[in-house]
Design an enzyme around this catalytic site. Structure first.
Site, PDB file in Angstrom:
ATOM      1  N   LYS A   1       0.862  -1.185   0.000  1.00 43.05           N
ATOM      2  CA  LYS A   1       0.000   0.000   0.000  1.00 43.05           C
ATOM      3  C   LYS A   1       0.892   1.226   0.000  1.00 43.05           C
ATOM      4  CE  LYS A   1      -4.380   1.214   0.129  1.00 43.05           C
ATOM      5  NZ  LYS A   1      -5.568   0.554  -0.464  1.00 43.05           N
TER       6      LYS A   1
ATOM      7  N   ASP B   1      -6.781   4.498  -4.779  1.00 41.15           N
ATOM      8  CA  ASP B   1      -7.507   4.391  -3.504  1.00 41.15           C
ATOM      9  C   ASP B   1      -8.104   5.787  -3.292  1.00 41.15           C
ATOM     10  OD1 ASP B   1      -7.860   2.537  -0.998  1.00 41.15           O
ATOM     11  OD2 ASP B   1      -7.308   4.443  -0.134  1.00 41.15           O
TER      12      ASP B   1
HETATM   13  P1  NDP Z   1     -12.663   8.157  -3.260  1.00 40.12           P
HETATM   14  O1  NDP Z   1     -11.586   9.139  -3.024  1.00 40.12           O
HETATM   15  O2  NDP Z   1     -13.148   7.936  -4.641  1.00 40.12           O
HETATM   16  O3  NDP Z   1     -13.932   8.517  -2.345  1.00 40.12           O
HETATM   17  C1  NDP Z   1     -13.853   8.607  -0.971  1.00 40.12           C
HETATM   18  C2  NDP Z   1     -15.201   9.105  -0.468  1.00 40.12           C
HETATM   19  O4  NDP Z   1     -15.227   9.024   0.957  1.00 40.12           O
HETATM   20  C3  NDP Z   1     -15.469  10.551  -0.819  1.00 40.12           C
HETATM   21  O5  NDP Z   1     -16.842  10.726  -1.002  1.00 40.12           O
HETATM   22  C4  NDP Z   1     -14.970  11.272   0.438  1.00 40.12           C
HETATM   23  O6  NDP Z   1     -15.544  12.547   0.623  1.00 40.12           O
HETATM   24  C5  NDP Z   1     -15.460  10.323   1.491  1.00 40.12           C
HETATM   25  N1  NDP Z   1     -14.706  10.497   2.734  1.00 40.12           N
HETATM   26  C6  NDP Z   1     -13.375  10.572   2.925  1.00 40.12           C
HETATM   27  N2  NDP Z   1     -13.062  10.733   4.211  1.00 40.12           N
HETATM   28  C7  NDP Z   1     -14.250  10.768   4.849  1.00 40.12           C
HETATM   29  C8  NDP Z   1     -14.618  10.920   6.199  1.00 40.12           C
HETATM   30  N3  NDP Z   1     -13.701  11.088   7.181  1.00 40.12           N
HETATM   31  N4  NDP Z   1     -15.934  10.856   6.495  1.00 40.12           N
HETATM   32  C9  NDP Z   1     -16.860  10.677   5.524  1.00 40.12           C
HETATM   33  N5  NDP Z   1     -16.569  10.571   4.228  1.00 40.12           N
HETATM   34  C10 NDP Z   1     -15.292  10.611   3.904  1.00 40.12           C
HETATM   35  O7  NDP Z   1     -12.151   6.784  -2.601  1.00 40.12           O
HETATM   36  P2  NDP Z   1     -12.645   5.315  -2.893  1.00 40.12           P
HETATM   37  O8  NDP Z   1     -14.113   5.305  -3.148  1.00 40.12           O
HETATM   38  O9  NDP Z   1     -11.736   4.714  -3.867  1.00 40.12           O
HETATM   39  O10 NDP Z   1     -12.334   4.613  -1.488  1.00 40.12           O
HETATM   40  C11 NDP Z   1     -13.294   4.577  -0.430  1.00 40.12           C
HETATM   41  C12 NDP Z   1     -12.913   3.478   0.549  1.00 40.12           C
HETATM   42  O11 NDP Z   1     -12.899   2.218  -0.134  1.00 40.12           O
HETATM   43  C13 NDP Z   1     -11.527   3.610   1.196  1.00 40.12           C
HETATM   44  O12 NDP Z   1     -11.570   3.067   2.490  1.00 40.12           O
HETATM   45  C14 NDP Z   1     -10.664   2.725   0.301  1.00 40.12           C
HETATM   46  O13 NDP Z   1      -9.509   2.273   0.977  1.00 40.12           O
HETATM   47  C15 NDP Z   1     -11.632   1.582   0.048  1.00 40.12           C
HETATM   48  N6  NDP Z   1     -11.319   0.771  -1.123  1.00 40.12           N
HETATM   49  C16 NDP Z   1     -11.225   1.315  -2.372  1.00 40.12           C
HETATM   50  C17 NDP Z   1     -10.963   0.503  -3.457  1.00 40.12           C
HETATM   51  C18 NDP Z   1     -10.971   1.024  -4.857  1.00 40.12           C
HETATM   52  O14 NDP Z   1     -10.913   0.196  -5.777  1.00 40.12           O
HETATM   53  N7  NDP Z   1     -11.073   2.311  -5.085  1.00 40.12           N
HETATM   54  C19 NDP Z   1     -10.697  -0.930  -3.285  1.00 40.12           C
HETATM   55  C20 NDP Z   1     -10.900  -1.413  -1.940  1.00 40.12           C
HETATM   56  C21 NDP Z   1     -11.162  -0.574  -0.909  1.00 40.12           C
HETATM   57  P3  NDP Z   1     -14.680  13.875   0.318  1.00 40.12           P
HETATM   58  O15 NDP Z   1     -14.748  14.034  -1.159  1.00 40.12           O
HETATM   59  O16 NDP Z   1     -15.401  14.927   1.072  1.00 40.12           O
HETATM   60  O17 NDP Z   1     -13.289  13.634   0.845  1.00 40.12           O
END
Ligand code: NDP
Length: 449
Positions: free
Chosen positions: A129, A169
Site C-alpha cells: 500500500k 484508492d
Molecule cells: P474516493 O476518493 O473515490 O472517495 C472517498 C469518499 O469518501 C469521498 O466521497 C470522500 O468525501 C469520502 N470520505 C473521505 N473521508 C471521509 C470521512 N472522514 N468521512 C466521511 N466521508 C469521507 O475513494 P474510494 O471510493 O476509492 O475509497 C473509499 C474506501 O474504499 C476507502 O476506504 C478505500 O480504501 C476503500 N477501497 C477502495 C478501493 C478502490 O478500488 N477504489 C478498493 C478497496 C477498498 P470527500 O470528497 O469529502 O473527501
C-alpha cells in the site's frame, strides 16, 4: 477485543510496544490476531517458523520527500510512502491513497489488511500500500499532475510489473493513475503493467472502475441469499460518494435495492424517493463538487452537515464506503435499533472494534472489508493477467470472473469459520482463509524474510 492464544498475545504486545504511535495499524493486527488464535493453537509449526512475528513486520517500508511547485510558484513539500508488506504469494499489490490523514500508521494498516484480502481473491498477489498526505481537494489540474510526477520520480525505483504494482484508492482515480503512469514510462522507457486502474486504451481493464462497488454487492447478495434474504426491495444507506460508493449504489439499484442516502466528508444527503445516481455522478465525477449540491438539484431531498449522522437514518442494509472507523459503537447500536439487519463494508476497516462486536452480538449479517471489498484488487489482478497475455477481455467476461471470485471468497470465509468452530462469523473466516495460504507459502520459502 481479546487475543486468546498466548504466543499471539506476546507477539502483539511486542508490536504494540514498538509501534505505540500507530493506532490504526495496531487495530488491524489485533483484529486479525483475535481471529487467528484457534489457528495458532492448532499449528505449532507456524509458531516455530516465526510466521506470526514475521507477518506483522513489513518486508520493506519506504518514506520519501515529494516536492512540487504550486500555481503561485511556491514550493510545497509532502510526504510519500510505500509499504511492501508481504510477497509470499506474489508481487506486492495495493493502492495509493492521497489524503491529508495519510500517515505511516494508516499505510501500514492498509498494507497489512491487503495481504489477506489479496490472498482471498486466489490470485497471486502479495500485500502492499502507499500514498501521501497530499490533499487533492481544491488543487488545479496542473498541480495534481506536477504532484503525481514528483511522487513517481521517487516511487518508480521501488516498483515494477513483477515487483510491486500499485493502483488507486482515496484521492487517486483514473486521472492520477494516468499522470503516474506517464511519468513511470518517461523515467523507465517501458510501457508495462506497472499500475492498475489504467485507461482502457493504455492497458486498463473494463469493469475495473466499477469493480469494488459491484463486487461488494455480489458479496452482500451471496451472504443475504444464504440467509434467505436479498437486496431487492431493501432500504440501503451508502456512506461516501467516491468510486466505491457510486458503483455500489449502481449495482444495489440494479438488484432492486432503494438507496436513500449518500455522503462525503462534509455531510450527507437523504432522498426518500431513492438517490438519483446520474445526478451524483455528474456532481462528483464530472464537476468534482460537494454532495450538498445534490439537495440543491433534486427537489424533495435534504442535506445535513456532518457526515456521521447518516447512520441515524432507518435502513435494512448499511454499506459504509468512505473511510476507516466511520461507524463507532454508538452508531452501530443506532443502526441495530432502527432495524438494520446487514452491514457490508466497501471501505477498509470502516467499523470500529466496538461496532463489529455490536453487529456480531446482534446477529447481523456482517461482511468484513477484506472479504467484501476485494473485488477491486481482484479485477486489478485480472488487469495484470490481460497485460501479461497482451489481450483485453470484454466487460461481460471480466464481470463474470469478478462475480465468480466474490462468490468463492464468500464460500472460503464461510467454510473457514465453520472449520474453526465459529460458523457464521465471516470476520474470523476471512482472516483465517486469507492467512493460511500466505502462512503456508512463508513456511515453504523458509526464513527468507
Ligand atoms: P474516493 O476518493 O473515490 O472517495 C472517498 C469518499 O469518501 C469521498 O466521497 C470522500 O468525501 C469520502 N470520505 C473521505 N473521508 C471521509 C470521512 N472522514 N468521512 C466521511 N466521508 C469521507 O475513494 P474510494 O471510493 O476509492 O475509497 C473509499 C474506501 O474504499 C476507502 O476506504 C478505500 O480504501 C476503500 N477501497 C477502495 C478501493 C478502490 O478500488 N477504489 C478498493 C478497496 C477498498 P470527500 O470528497 O469529502 O473527501
Amino acid at each position: 477485543m481479546e487475543i486468546k492464544n498466548k504466543h499471539l498475545s506476546e507477539v502483539y504486545g511486542a508490536l504494540a510496544a514498538k509501534n505505540a504511535s500507530e493506532p490504526e495499524f495496531l487495530q488491524a493486527v489485533a483484529e486479525v490476531f483475535e481471529s487467528l488464535s484457534p489457528v495458532a493453537d492448532a499449528r505449532p509449526d507456524y509458531i516455530k517458523a516465526g510466521v506470526f512475528s514475521r507477518i506483522v513486520e513489513p518486508e520493506r517500508f519506504v518514506q520519501f520527500r515529494v516536492s512540487w511547485v504550486d500555481d503561485n510558484g511556491n514550493v510545497q513539500v509532502n510526504r510519500g510512502y510505500r509499504v511492501q508488506f508481504n510477497s509470499a504469494i506474489g508481487p506486492y499489490k495495493g493502492g495509493l491513497r492521497f489524503h491529508p490523514s495519510v500517515s505511516a500508521s494508516v499505510i501500514k494498516f492498509l498494507g497489512f489488511e491487503q495481504i489477506f484480502k489479496n490472498s482471498l481473491t486466489t490470485l497471486p498477489m502479495g500485500g502492499g500500500k502507499g500514498g501521501s498526505d497530499f490533499d487533492p481537494k481544491g488543487k488545479s489540474e496542473g498541480e495534481i499532475m506536477r504532484f503525481c510526477q514528483s511522487f513517481m520520480t521517487e516511487l518508480f525505483r521501488h516498483i515494477g510489473p513483477d515487483t510491486d504494482v500499485p493502483a488507486g484508492d482515496i484521492g487517486v482515480g483514473g486521472r492520477e493513475i494516468g499522470y503516474l503512469f506517464g511519468q513511470y514510462k518517461r523515467l523507465t522507457n517501458r510501457f508495462e503493467g506497472v499500475l492498475t486502474g489504467k485507461a482502457i486504451g493504455s492497458g486498463g481493464s473494463l469493469v475495473r472502475t466499477q469493480a469494488t462497488g459491484y463486487g461488494l454487492l455480489y458479496f452482500a447478495d451471496e451472504m443475504l441469499t444464504d440467509r434467505g434474504l436479498g437486496i431487492d426491495g431493501k432500504t440501503i444507506l451508502i456512506s461516501g460518494s467516491g468510486n466505491v460508493a457510486i458503483y455500489a449504489c449502481e449495482k444495489a439499484q440494479a438488484m432492486g435495492g432503494k438507496v436513500v442516502a449518500m455522503s462525503d466528508s462534509g455531510g450527507y444527503v437523504y432522498d426518500p424517493e431513492g438517490i438519483k445516481l446520474d445526478v451524483v455522478k455528474q456532481i462528483k465525477e464530472v464537476e468534482r463538487l460537494r454532495i450538498s449540491e445534490y439537495a440543491a438539484r433534486v427537489p424533495g431531498s435534504t442535506y445535513t452537515a456532518g457526515c456521521r449522522g447518516i447512520w441515524s437514518i432507518p435502513c435494512d442494509i448499511a454499506l459504509p464506503c468512505a473511510t476507516q472507523n466511520e461507524i463507532n459503537g454508538e452508531e452501530a447500536k443506532t443502526l441495530v435499533k432502527n432495524g438494520c439487519f446487514a452491514v457490508a463494508e466497501g471501505a477498509n476497516m470502516p467499523s470500529t472494534p466496538e461496532a463489529v462486536e455490536c453487529f456480531l452480538a446482534n446477529g447481523l449479517a456482517y461482511a468484513p472489508a477484506k472479504a467484501s471489498n476485494a473485488g477491486g484488487v481482484a479485477t486489478s489482478g485480472l488487469e495484470m493477467v490481460q497485460n501479461s497475455i497482451r489481450m483485453s477481455w470484454t466487460a461481460p467476461e471480466v464481470d463474470e470472473k469478478l462475480h465468480g471470485i466474490m462468490k468463492n471468497i464468500y464460500a472460503a470465509a464461510k467454510g473457514a469459520a465453520a472449520e474453526y468452530g465459529m460458523a457464521g462469523n465471516l470476520v474470523a473466516g476471512a482472516n483465517i482463509a486469507g492467512f493460511q495460504k500466505v502462512a503456508d507459502a512463508m513456511l515453504w520459502q523458509g526464513i527468507s524474510y
